[in-house]
Design a protein around this motif. Structure first.
Motif, mmCIF file in Angstrom:
data_model
loop_
_atom_site.group_PDB
_atom_site.id
_atom_site.type_symbol
_atom_site.label_atom_id
_atom_site.label_comp_id
_atom_site.label_asym_id
_atom_site.label_seq_id
_atom_site.Cartn_x
_atom_site.Cartn_y
_atom_site.Cartn_z
ATOM 1 N N ILE A 288 0.831 -1.207 0.000
ATOM 2 C CA ILE A 288 0.000 0.000 0.000
ATOM 3 C C ILE A 288 0.861 1.251 0.000
ATOM 4 O O ILE A 288 0.551 2.247 -0.678
ATOM 5 N N SER A 289 1.979 1.220 0.736
ATOM 6 C CA SER A 289 2.874 2.383 0.764
ATOM 7 C C SER A 289 3.421 2.689 -0.636
ATOM 8 O O SER A 289 3.437 3.845 -1.073
ATOM 9 N N VAL A 290 3.858 1.642 -1.336
ATOM 10 C CA VAL A 290 4.401 1.851 -2.684
ATOM 11 C C VAL A 290 3.312 2.332 -3.640
ATOM 12 O O VAL A 290 3.513 3.266 -4.430
ATOM 13 N N LEU A 291 2.109 1.735 -3.539
ATOM 14 C CA LEU A 291 1.024 2.125 -4.447
ATOM 15 C C LEU A 291 0.575 3.551 -4.196
ATOM 16 O O LEU A 291 0.310 4.306 -5.142
ATOM 17 N N ARG A 292 0.483 3.950 -2.910
ATOM 18 C CA ARG A 292 0.074 5.321 -2.598
ATOM 19 C C ARG A 292 1.127 6.322 -3.055
ATOM 20 O O ARG A 292 0.809 7.433 -3.477
ATOM 21 N N ARG A 293 2.365 5.922 -2.975
ATOM 22 C CA ARG A 293 3.443 6.831 -3.400
ATOM 23 C C ARG A 293 3.473 6.977 -4.916
ATOM 24 O O ARG A 293 3.649 8.078 -5.427
ATOM 25 N N ARG A 294 3.264 5.882 -5.625
ATOM 26 C CA ARG A 294 3.398 5.935 -7.081
ATOM 27 C C ARG A 294 2.118 6.400 -7.766
ATOM 28 O O ARG A 294 2.165 7.181 -8.714
ATOM 29 N N PHE A 295 0.956 5.905 -7.307
ATOM 30 C CA PHE A 295 -0.282 6.234 -8.007
ATOM 31 C C PHE A 295 -1.439 6.201 -7.020
ATOM 32 O O PHE A 295 -2.132 5.189 -6.871
ATOM 33 N N PRO A 296 -1.710 7.310 -6.344
ATOM 34 C CA PRO A 296 -2.741 7.324 -5.298
ATOM 35 C C PRO A 296 -4.144 7.053 -5.822
ATOM 36 O O PRO A 296 -5.030 6.689 -5.042
ATOM 37 N N LEU A 297 -4.384 7.231 -7.118
ATOM 38 C CA LEU A 297 -5.732 7.030 -7.646
ATOM 39 C C LEU A 297 -6.112 5.556 -7.780
ATOM 40 O O LEU A 297 -7.271 5.242 -8.031
#
Length: 447
Positions: free
Chosen positions: A155-164
């Protein structure tokens, strides 16, 4: 003991024993329990491998020990492979190891290898059956433990790369005897619902036994049968499971799987900015071209306007009228000049003028024939006198004038010889001052 007996030194004896051991036991497999484990600063491992009745010293040198996927400890049952040799300094034999694995893990490894070969032979892992991942997934499902660090990292990586990106956690046990069945059931439900663009199967690192749930044959077949693309991120980079081979994409770690799934928002923003600038430039160019076309169309419209056409036609008519007047004037001048010339020629050839001319010519020529006749008579007289003199010079009359005479017959034939006359012929004698008529009485030719 005799003189012929060979006496060996301890070193020679050790050498013979070492050669015998290495030649007889080049590569052996031994299973036992680790004891007296030592880890010196050199990085080598020294321990004894023992069972209930015996033990043998073992050495695993640093280059080989770095490839271990578990942590050796006293009391751990292991399976080692190596060769027997002699440690000559103490006279003890030992095993120099090439590999070492957990004894329990070794059985699992053999089962894993057999199952891997079976599924690979069936074509379950073929590249042509792999599904392509969507470039921009909108919703993904993560199948992992809800209490582990894996989901937080993802989740940390996904929120950092593409929050949508929408992320749904589908909690499943990732270790234990029932873990494979739970994972299969949740995977089938997630695939059947059709809500997700990608299914991510993730777990942290561990031993082969800890990861064994992901080597389940039925789970591998379920992953291969999913219609939704599946990413497998099980363990660390060096860990491989059957789920990794069956999935459409294998990620070395769960965090790496998140990196592969989510597009980089910063890179997308940069790309969007560039595309926006490019679109703006293209729009500006299209606008300029449209304005230019409008200007050209306006100019054409102005030209095609009825009033403009009438004005142009009026100007054209005026120009043509001027050209016509100029042409008529030139033609009139040419015709006038031609007429003047013809009039002059006509006047020159008028009958009255011709009569007057001929009358004057006749008057001029009236006196010319008399003068010419007189002149010609004079010339002829002179010529005649000349001819007379010439004729007189050769004329018989000239001879007659000197005292001779010319005899002729009555018909005018000349008598050249006595034989030309007969006795009794009448002849004429032409003298200087007249003629005599004579009769031939006698002819005497010269002898």
């Amino acid at each position: 003991m005799t003189r012929d007996d060979r006496i060996l030194t301890p070193a020679q004896l050790n050498t013979l024993a070492r050669d015998l051991l290495e030649g007889s036991f080049p590569n052996v497999l031994v299973e036992g329990e680790i004891g007296n484990l030592a880890r010196p600063a050199s990085g080598h491992l020294y321990f004894t491998l023992k069972d209930a009745r015996a033990q043998v010293r073992c050495a695993l040198f640093k280059p080989k020990s770095q490839w271990l996927n578990f942590t050796p400890r006293d009391g751990l049952n292991v399976l080692v492979r190596g060769r027997l040799t002699l440690y000559e300094a103490r006279g003890d034999y030992q095993m120099v190891l090439d590999s070492m694995e957990d004894a329990g893990e070794g059985a699992l490894r053999r089962a894993y290898d057999l199952l891997l070969a079976k599924l690979q032979a069936e074509g379950l892992f073929d590249a042509q059956r792999k599904r392509a991942l969507p470039a921009f997934p909108r919703r993904i499902a993560v199948l992992t433990s809800s209490s582990g660090a894996v989901i937080r990292d993802i989740i940390s990586v996904l929120r950092r790369r593409f929050p949508l990106l929408d992320v749904d956690l589908l909690p499943v046990p990732v270790q234990g005897d029932t873990a494979a069945a739970h994972i299969r059931h949740m995977l089938q439900r997630a695939d059947a619902c059709g809500r997700y663009d990608v299914l991510l199967l993730a777990r942290g690192g561990g031993s082969l036994e800890d990861l064994w749930a992901f080597n389940d044959e039925t789970l591998a077949r379920t992953i291969a049968a999913c219609s939704t693309p599946v990413i497998s991120a099980i363990g660390h980079e060096t860990d491989f499971s059957l789920s990794d081979f069956a999935a459409d994409l294998r990620a070395p770690t769960p965090s790496a799987a998140a990196e592969l799934l989510a597009p980089d928002a910063a890179a997308l923003a940069t790309r969007l900015t560039g595309l926006h600038r490019q679109l703006h430039a293209q729009q500006a160019q299209v606008l300029r071209q449209s304005m230019q076309r409008c200007d050209r169309a306006f100019l054409r419209l102005q030209v095609l306007r009825p009033q403009a056409q009438l004005t142009a036609l009026a100007q054209r008519a005026q120009q043509l009228q001027l050209r016509l007047q100029s042409a008529i004037a030139r033609q009139l001048e040419v015709r006038a000049a031609t007429l003047r010339h013809a009039n002059a020629v006509l006047r020159a050839q008028h009958p009255q003028q011709r009569i007057d001319y001929l009358r004057e010519r006749l008057l001029q020529l009236q006196h010319r024939p008399q003068a010419l006749i007189a002149q010609r008579l004079q010339q002829d007289a002179l010529h005649l006198r000349g001819l007379a003199r010439s004729l007189h010079a050769i004329s018989p009359l000239a001879t007659v004038a000197r005292g001779y005479s010319i005899l002729q017959h009555a018909d005018g034939r000349l008598l050249h010889s006595v034989e030309d006359a007969q006795v009794g012929d009448r002849v004429q004698a032409r003298l200087r001052d007249g003629q005599l008529r004579l009769q031939v009485l006698h002819a005497d030719p010269d002898t």
